[in-house]
Scaffold this motif. Structure first.
Motif, PDB file in Angstrom:
ATOM      1  N   TRP A  97       0.842  -1.192   0.000  1.00 49.69           N
ATOM      2  CA  TRP A  97       0.000   0.000   0.000  1.00 49.69           C
ATOM      3  C   TRP A  97       0.873   1.236   0.000  1.00 49.69           C
ATOM      4  O   TRP A  97       2.019   1.206   0.444  1.00 49.69           O
ATOM      5  CB  TRP A  97      -0.988  -0.003   1.157  1.00 49.69           C
ATOM      6  CG  TRP A  97      -0.408   0.209   2.521  1.00 49.69           C
ATOM      7  CD1 TRP A  97       0.280  -0.692   3.275  1.00 49.69           C
ATOM      8  CD2 TRP A  97      -0.456   1.410   3.281  1.00 49.69           C
ATOM      9  NE1 TRP A  97       0.659  -0.133   4.459  1.00 49.69           N
ATOM     10  CE2 TRP A  97       0.221   1.167   4.491  1.00 49.69           C
ATOM     11  CE3 TRP A  97      -1.008   2.670   3.052  1.00 49.69           C
ATOM     12  CZ2 TRP A  97       0.356   2.131   5.479  1.00 49.69           C
ATOM     13  CZ3 TRP A  97      -0.863   3.634   4.035  1.00 49.69           C
ATOM     14  CH2 TRP A  97      -0.196   3.363   5.229  1.00 49.69           C
ATOM     15  N   THR A  98       0.311   2.307  -0.569  1.00 53.79           N
ATOM     16  CA  THR A  98       0.940   3.624  -0.592  1.00 53.79           C
ATOM     17  C   THR A  98      -0.134   4.623  -0.163  1.00 53.79           C
ATOM     18  O   THR A  98      -1.271   4.228   0.114  1.00 53.79           O
ATOM     19  CB  THR A  98       1.447   4.001  -1.998  1.00 53.79           C
ATOM     20  OG1 THR A  98       0.306   4.179  -2.859  1.00 53.79           O
ATOM     21  CG2 THR A  98       2.376   2.941  -2.576  1.00 53.79           C
ATOM     22  N   ALA A  99       0.183   5.890  -0.176  1.00 49.56           N
ATOM     23  CA  ALA A  99      -0.816   6.910   0.159  1.00 49.56           C
ATOM     24  C   ALA A  99      -1.964   6.940  -0.851  1.00 49.56           C
ATOM     25  O   ALA A  99      -3.060   7.390  -0.537  1.00 49.56           O
ATOM     26  CB  ALA A  99      -0.157   8.286   0.239  1.00 49.56           C
ATOM     27  N   GLU A 100      -1.744   6.439  -2.062  1.00 46.95           N
ATOM     28  CA  GLU A 100      -2.760   6.490  -3.118  1.00 46.95           C
ATOM     29  C   GLU A 100      -3.442   5.169  -3.415  1.00 46.95           C
ATOM     30  O   GLU A 100      -4.488   5.154  -4.056  1.00 46.95           O
ATOM     31  CB  GLU A 100      -2.124   6.984  -4.433  1.00 46.95           C
ATOM     32  CG  GLU A 100      -1.582   8.389  -4.401  1.00 46.95           C
ATOM     33  CD  GLU A 100      -0.173   8.451  -3.784  1.00 46.95           C
ATOM     34  OE1 GLU A 100       0.578   7.468  -3.920  1.00 46.95           O
ATOM     35  OE2 GLU A 100       0.146   9.469  -3.167  1.00 46.95           O
ATOM     36  N   SER A 101      -2.861   4.043  -2.975  1.00 47.53           N
ATOM     37  CA  SER A 101      -3.416   2.763  -3.416  1.00 47.53           C
ATOM     38  C   SER A 101      -3.167   1.649  -2.415  1.00 47.53           C
ATOM     39  O   SER A 101      -2.348   1.776  -1.507  1.00 47.53           O
ATOM     40  CB  SER A 101      -2.812   2.382  -4.772  1.00 47.53           C
ATOM     41  OG  SER A 101      -1.422   2.141  -4.641  1.00 47.53           O
ATOM     42  N   ILE A 102      -3.885   0.550  -2.636  1.00 45.65           N
ATOM     43  CA  ILE A 102      -3.743  -0.648  -1.809  1.00 45.65           C
ATOM     44  C   ILE A 102      -3.896  -1.880  -2.693  1.00 45.65           C
ATOM     45  O   ILE A 102      -4.638  -1.869  -3.678  1.00 45.65           O
ATOM     46  CB  ILE A 102      -4.781  -0.661  -0.662  1.00 45.65           C
ATOM     47  CG1 ILE A 102      -4.506  -1.818   0.300  1.00 45.65           C
ATOM     48  CG2 ILE A 102      -6.205  -0.681  -1.203  1.00 45.65           C
ATOM     49  CD1 ILE A 102      -5.255  -1.713   1.620  1.00 45.65           C
ATOM     50  N   HIS A 103      -3.153  -2.930  -2.338  1.00 46.06           N
ATOM     51  CA  HIS A 103      -3.271  -4.231  -2.984  1.00 46.06           C
ATOM     52  C   HIS A 103      -3.443  -5.246  -1.863  1.00 46.06           C
ATOM     53  O   HIS A 103      -2.555  -5.416  -1.032  1.00 46.06           O
ATOM     54  CB  HIS A 103      -2.014  -4.535  -3.812  1.00 46.06           C
ATOM     55  CG  HIS A 103      -1.962  -5.930  -4.364  1.00 46.06           C
ATOM     56  ND1 HIS A 103      -0.805  -6.468  -4.851  1.00 46.06           N
ATOM     57  CD2 HIS A 103      -2.902  -6.896  -4.503  1.00 46.06           C
ATOM     58  CE1 HIS A 103      -1.031  -7.700  -5.264  1.00 46.06           C
ATOM     59  NE2 HIS A 103      -2.303  -7.981  -5.061  1.00 46.06           N
ATOM     60  N   ALA A 104      -4.618  -5.885  -1.820  1.00 42.61           N
ATOM     61  CA  ALA A 104      -4.916  -6.894  -0.809  1.00 42.61           C
ATOM     62  C   ALA A 104      -5.135  -8.236  -1.499  1.00 42.61           C
ATOM     63  O   ALA A 104      -5.366  -8.301  -2.708  1.00 42.61           O
ATOM     64  CB  ALA A 104      -6.144  -6.493  -0.009  1.00 42.61           C
ATOM     65  N   ARG A 105      -5.073  -9.296  -0.699  1.00 36.79           N
ATOM     66  CA  ARG A 105      -5.279 -10.646  -1.247  1.00 36.79           C
ATOM     67  C   ARG A 105      -6.170 -11.419  -0.282  1.00 36.79           C
ATOM     68  O   ARG A 105      -6.122 -11.203   0.932  1.00 36.79           O
ATOM     69  CB  ARG A 105      -3.937 -11.348  -1.413  1.00 36.79           C
ATOM     70  CG  ARG A 105      -4.027 -12.679  -2.130  1.00 36.79           C
ATOM     71  CD  ARG A 105      -2.667 -13.219  -2.528  1.00 36.79           C
ATOM     72  NE  ARG A 105      -2.149 -12.423  -3.632  1.00 36.79           N
ATOM     73  CZ  ARG A 105      -0.860 -12.079  -3.768  1.00 36.79           C
ATOM     74  NH1 ARG A 105       0.031 -12.442  -2.879  1.00 36.79           N
ATOM     75  NH2 ARG A 105      -0.473 -11.369  -4.796  1.00 36.79           N
ATOM     76  N   THR A 106      -6.965 -12.338  -0.842  1.00 33.38           N
ATOM     77  CA  THR A 106      -7.873 -13.119  -0.008  1.00 33.38           C
ATOM     78  C   THR A 106      -8.247 -14.443  -0.651  1.00 33.38           C
ATOM     79  O   THR A 106      -8.232 -14.586  -1.876  1.00 33.38           O
ATOM     80  CB  THR A 106      -9.158 -12.327   0.292  1.00 33.38           C
ATOM     81  OG1 THR A 106      -9.922 -13.042   1.257  1.00 33.38           O
ATOM     82  CG2 THR A 106      -9.970 -12.064  -0.950  1.00 33.38           C
ATOM     83  N   ASP A 107      -8.600 -15.374   0.212  1.00 33.36           N
ATOM     84  CA  ASP A 107      -9.187 -16.657  -0.192  1.00 33.36           C
ATOM     85  C   ASP A 107     -10.594 -16.806   0.371  1.00 33.36           C
ATOM     86  O   ASP A 107     -11.178 -17.882   0.319  1.00 33.36           O
ATOM     87  CB  ASP A 107      -8.322 -17.824   0.308  1.00 33.36           C
ATOM     88  CG  ASP A 107      -7.125 -18.081  -0.584  1.00 33.36           C
ATOM     89  OD1 ASP A 107      -7.322 -18.309  -1.787  1.00 33.36           O
ATOM     90  OD2 ASP A 107      -5.998 -18.057  -0.070  1.00 33.36           O
ATOM     91  N   SER A 108     -11.154 -15.744   0.925  1.00 35.37           N
ATOM     92  CA  SER A 108     -12.456 -15.842   1.606  1.00 35.37           C
ATOM     93  C   SER A 108     -13.594 -16.244   0.669  1.00 35.37           C
ATOM     94  O   SER A 108     -14.622 -16.743   1.138  1.00 35.37           O
ATOM     95  CB  SER A 108     -12.788 -14.538   2.324  1.00 35.37           C
ATOM     96  OG  SER A 108     -13.017 -13.497   1.410  1.00 35.37           O
TER      97      SER A 108
END
Length: 143
Positions: A26-37
């Motif tokens: 993540w940065t001040a402008e963006s996020i990258h998340a991951r999930t298996d939910s």
């Protein structure tokens, strides 16, 4: 990479309703998340054993909540609670997501942010292919 134990307590989505597993970057402008939910039988968005692609909008919205909480934590404050008020330009590439093998990558990009509202673009990918995208707006509760 940030495990849910690092940020999960910062957002209102708790228990099985917290759909994201890790923050990859993540940065001040963006996020990258991951999930298996999406593959879990106890996913609270399932209906008749099925998890529909429209629920990917909630995954995008939760990436906004996590991003806002991380930004607030870095600023030494807490994130204001908010309500999802708008979804726009939503594109879904499939009908359901519960049968997808492997994790989902959830990307959020902050377009506008103020003390009153946030606007983000979101994109969800599976195995490198885009399966959903759109824009979302949140109105923040002023206390």
């Amino acid at each position: 990479m940030l495990d849910k134990s690092d940020w999960g307590h910062l957002i209102p989505h708790q228990g099985t309703m917290c759909l994201l597993d890790t923050v990859v970057a993540w940065t001040a402008e963006s996020i990258h998340a991951r999930t298996d939910s999406h593959r879990r039988a106890e996913n609270p968005l399932r209906s008749d054993g099925t998890l529909r692609a429209v629920h990917l909008c909630e995954y995008g919205a939760q990436s906004m909540a996590v991003h806002g909480a991380l930004l607030a934590r870095d600023a030494g404050t807490g994130a204001a609670p908010g309500f999802l008020v708008s979804l726009r330009a939503v594109n879904l590439a499939l009908a359901r997501i519960d049968e997808l093998a492997g994790p989902l990558d959830v990307f959020g990009e902050r377009l506008l942010g103020s003390e009153a509202s946030w606007q983000y673009a979101f994109r969800i990918e599976h195995a490198g292919a885009e399966i959903a995208s759109g824009r979302a707006a949140v109105m923040l509760v002023q206390e």
